[in-house]
Design a protein around this motif. Structure first.
Motif, PDB file in Angstrom:
ATOM      1  N   VAL A  42      10.432  -6.626 -19.601  1.00  0.00           N
ATOM      2  CA  VAL A  42       9.654  -5.927 -18.577  1.00  0.00           C
ATOM      3  C   VAL A  42      10.417  -4.712 -18.057  1.00  0.00           C
ATOM      4  N   SER A  43       9.651  -3.755 -17.587  1.00  0.00           N
ATOM      5  CA  SER A  43      10.198  -2.578 -16.911  1.00  0.00           C
ATOM      6  C   SER A  43       9.310  -2.281 -15.715  1.00  0.00           C
ATOM      7  N   ILE A  44       9.895  -1.589 -14.738  1.00  0.00           N
ATOM      8  CA  ILE A  44       9.184  -1.338 -13.483  1.00  0.00           C
ATOM      9  C   ILE A  44       8.891   0.150 -13.353  1.00  0.00           C
ATOM     10  N   ALA A  45       7.654   0.471 -13.040  1.00  0.00           N
ATOM     11  CA  ALA A  45       7.263   1.837 -12.670  1.00  0.00           C
ATOM     12  C   ALA A  45       6.898   1.821 -11.192  1.00  0.00           C
ATOM     13  N   ARG A  46       7.403   2.799 -10.460  1.00  0.00           N
ATOM     14  CA  ARG A  46       7.228   2.795  -9.001  1.00  0.00           C
ATOM     15  C   ARG A  46       6.882   4.189  -8.518  1.00  0.00           C
ATOM     16  N   VAL A  47       5.895   4.261  -7.619  1.00  0.00           N
ATOM     17  CA  VAL A  47       5.494   5.524  -7.004  1.00  0.00           C
ATOM     18  C   VAL A  47       5.493   5.330  -5.493  1.00  0.00           C
ATOM     19  N   ASP A  48       6.336   6.122  -4.789  1.00  0.00           N
ATOM     20  CA  ASP A  48       6.447   6.030  -3.327  1.00  0.00           C
ATOM     21  C   ASP A  48       6.073   7.363  -2.695  1.00  0.00           C
ATOM     22  N   THR A  49       5.604   7.297  -1.463  1.00  0.00           N
ATOM     23  CA  THR A  49       5.503   8.509  -0.656  1.00  0.00           C
ATOM     24  C   THR A  49       6.907   8.915  -0.226  1.00  0.00           C
ATOM     25  N   PRO A  50       7.113  10.197   0.145  1.00  0.00           N
ATOM     26  CA  PRO A  50       8.470  10.646   0.504  1.00  0.00           C
ATOM     27  C   PRO A  50       9.113   9.801   1.589  1.00  0.00           C
ATOM     28  N   VAL A  51       8.333   9.369   2.565  1.00  0.00           N
ATOM     29  CA  VAL A  51       8.860   8.516   3.640  1.00  0.00           C
ATOM     30  C   VAL A  51       8.024   7.243   3.662  1.00  0.00           C
ATOM     31  N   LEU A  52       8.684   6.124   3.467  1.00  0.00           N
ATOM     32  CA  LEU A  52       7.978   4.846   3.402  1.00  0.00           C
ATOM     33  C   LEU A  52       8.000   4.208   4.790  1.00  0.00           C
ATOM     34  N   GLU A  53       7.092   4.725   5.654  1.00  0.00           N
ATOM     35  CA  GLU A  53       7.052   4.278   7.044  1.00  0.00           C
ATOM     36  C   GLU A  53       5.905   3.313   7.262  1.00  0.00           C
ATOM     37  N   ASP A  54       6.136   2.361   8.116  1.00  0.00           N
ATOM     38  CA  ASP A  54       5.150   1.344   8.448  1.00  0.00           C
ATOM     39  C   ASP A  54       3.844   1.985   8.898  1.00  0.00           C
ATOM     40  N   GLY A  55       2.750   1.603   8.212  1.00  0.00           N
ATOM     41  CA  GLY A  55       1.433   2.090   8.582  1.00  0.00           C
ATOM     42  C   GLY A  55       1.146   3.517   8.175  1.00  0.00           C
ATOM     43  N   VAL A  56       2.106   4.190   7.535  1.00  0.00           N
ATOM     44  CA  VAL A  56       1.925   5.597   7.161  1.00  0.00           C
ATOM     45  C   VAL A  56       2.133   5.792   5.665  1.00  0.00           C
ATOM     46  N   GLY A  57       3.277   5.327   5.151  1.00  0.00           N
ATOM     47  CA  GLY A  57       3.611   5.528   3.748  1.00  0.00           C
ATOM     48  C   GLY A  57       2.884   4.547   2.846  1.00  0.00           C
TER      49      GLY A  57
END
Length: 585
Positions: A223-238
């Motif tokens: 297995v391998s992991i692909a991940r996409v995040d917003t620039p800031v991973l803030e509660d209720g926002v990111g």
């Protein structure tokens, strides 16, 4: 005659000119086993595998029955079951006395028949037909059997994968079955290649026949992991999207689970958190499983940022401390990144003071100045922005002996003016006794003596449990220059502070008038000179006059510059309090 017959018999004894040779023939064909006898006197006989064979027209006949000494046997429509074996040519004795019977060495007649079937078999899959898919597990020893049947003679069997010849165990033949066993482990890269069982037999037109299986190498998932995040991973926002990709044969089922989740809840291979919540923070593990096995886990951590919250203080709302003792205020808050802390003391409605930059505020030797309300501020930064939250106020209440918190030390008064001596102190409970003392005089608060001395006690405008004690001395004289002591006492103890009063004589009025007259005369003289020069229109003189005015201006002062002022105000310089002259009687 007898002697001649004996000699003749020994010279003409029958013997083989040629005996049968091994021969290989195809089924259904005709073949002749050669057998020529010199001086043949007996009869031709044939046997197969030790058993006599008769002469049967159309099947077994002598090749040239009319030719003397030719016992060759012709076999028509050669059959594997009937004719394959060891054949011997025999000739009976010339007479019962001669004992010259002949028997040739066995000659192998091989009826050449290719295998009727070629079969591939495995323990897990069973029979594998030509060009079928052969499923094997990666890096596991697989046993594959290539088996032939009904062939004569036995074929030669070999294994091949691509251009690589693979070793097999010893070939065995049992009855009509011949088999060769391959024990081999296959790599993932072998998938799709051809595994060939090569059966070599002279009866084949090309000399061999190949049975092919297409390798399908089964392997457990990776297995391998692909991940996409917003620039800031803030509660209720990111937001964050996690994808668990798997590579496997057969295809695997991939899923996520959260480390430490007691319920063991599984999530689909694509896990979306939009918006992400702080309770979703944690380590997520990606795994996949198929019929071969389960993958090694891969993991990623979701770190959710959130502003400080749930500020808890200890004590919760109030703490009472005896003066000169020690107290500690603690603060704890949740937040990511971990918050930093400040303890802020409220001094007044518009004044605050930061007392600590840590979660714990330690106050050693508590005094009345430490009394009041405190707030804990928890602070962190998310995306470069400051986030903070404040606790409810925590009040420190100080009890103990009175304590002077502010004093003047020395006050200078002008002869004949009114002077006020002041000192600030704090006391909880309220002072039971508060007096000013000097020269044997003890003056309690709220009292007057001689119409000139008045003691007052007023609450402090900004500090709780604090007071301002004042001693007003009217129309001071040189005899009032002395030390005055404020004594304050309650049930816990007392405190005392000295204040020194110094009296200065006023400046004489004649000196003031003389100085003013001199200055007025000089001013008139300068004005007259300026007007005279202006009439003569001497420009150069005007330039010098300007320079002179600048020089005069630096040495001139106005009435307002006098070091003594008649304005009734108090000036404090370096701890010295100056009380101006009062005009009241």
């Amino acid at each position: 005659t007898v002697i001649l017959a004996v000699i003749r018999g020994s010279v003409c004894q029958q013997q083989f000119l040629s005996s049968p040779s091994p021969v290989v023939v195809s089924p259904g064909s005709n073949t002749t086993l050669s057998c020529l006898v010199e001086n043949m006197g007996g009869e031709c006989r044939w046997q197969k595998d030790g058993k006599p064979v008769g002469i049967y027209p159309g099947k077994y006949t002598l090749a040239k029955p009319d030719t003397e000494g030719d016992c060759s046997l012709t076999i028509f429509s050669v059959d594997l079951k009937l004719d394959d074996g060891e054949w011997e040519c025999q000739v009976t004795s010339t007479s019962f006395q001669s004992q010259d019977a002949l028997a040739s060495s066995p000659a192998k007649l091989t009826v050449q028949v290719p295998p009727s079937t070629i079969t591939l078999k495995t323990a897990s899959q069973g029979t594998v037909e030509d060009q079928m898919m052969l499923r094997v597990a990666e890096d596991q020893l697989e046993t594959i059997t290539c088996m032939t049947s009904h062939s004569n003679p036995a074929p030669t069997i070999s294994w091949q994968m691509g251009d690589q010849v693979l070793p097999s165990t010893k070939q065995t033949t049992t009855g009509e079955r011949t088999e060769a066993i391959l024990t081999h482990s296959f790599a993932r890269s072998s998938s799709g290649q051809e595994l060939q069982c090569v059966v070599s037999h002279a009866a084949y037109p090309s000399g061999e026949r190949v049975v092919t299986a297409i390798l399908d190498v089964l392997y457990k998932p990776t297995v391998s992991i692909a991940r996409v995040d917003t620039p800031v991973l803030e509660d209720g926002v990111g937001s964050v999207t996690l994808t668990c990709n798997s590579q496997a044969n057969p295809p695997a089922r991939a899923s996520w689970h959260k480390m430490g989740d007691k319920e063991g809840k599984k999530y689909p291979e694509e896990l979306q958190m939009n918006p992400v919540r702080r309770e979703q923070a944690g380590v997520y593990i990606c795994q996949a499983e198929n019929s071969v096995g389960r993958s090694e886990p891969e993991q990623t951590e979701v770190v959710v940022l959130y502003a400080p919250m749930m500020v808890v203080t200890q004590p919760k709302d109030k703490v009472e401390v005896m003066a000169h003792n020690r107290t500690v205020l603690t603060c704890q808050a949740e937040g990511n990144p971990a918050p930093k802390y400040q303890w802020i003391q409220t001094l007044s409605a518009s004044t605050e003071r930061t007392r600590s930059y840590t979660a714990n505020l330690v106050v050693e030797d508590v005094g009345y100045g430490d009394q009041g309300e405190y707030r804990c501020v928890a602070i962190n930064r998310i995306g470069g922005e400051r986030r903070e939250v404040e606790s409810e106020p925590v009040k420190i209440e100080v009890t103990g002996a009175p304590q002077v918190v502010k004093q003047v030390g020395e006050v200078v008064g002008i002869h004949g003016s009114d002077v006020r001596l002041e000192a600030e102190f704090c006391s909880d409970p309220v002072p039971s006794e508060s007096t000013w003392e000097w020269g044997g005089v003890v003056l309690p608060m709220g009292s007057e003596v001689d119409g000139r001395y008045k003691a007052e006690l007023v609450p402090h405008p900004h500090m709780e449990d604090c007071y301002i004690s004042r001693l007003t001395v009217r129309r001071v004289g040189l005899e009032d220059s002395k030390e005055y002591r404020l004594n304050v006492e309650n049930k816990h103890g007392n405190d005392m502070v000295p204040v020194i009063l110094k009296i200065k004589a006023p400046v004489p009025l004649l000196s003031v008038i003389a100085t003013g007259s001199l200055l007025l005369f000089l001013l008139l003289l300068l004005l007259s000179t300026f007007l005279l020069l202006r009439k003569k229109q001497k420009l150069c003189w005007q330039d010098k006059m300007g320079e002179k005015e600048g020089s005069l201006g630096q040495n001139t002062y106005s009435k307002g510059d006098s070091k003594l002022s008649s304005v009734n105000e108090t000036k404090e310089t370096n701890g010295e309090k100056i009380i101006p002259t009062s005009t009241k009687d």
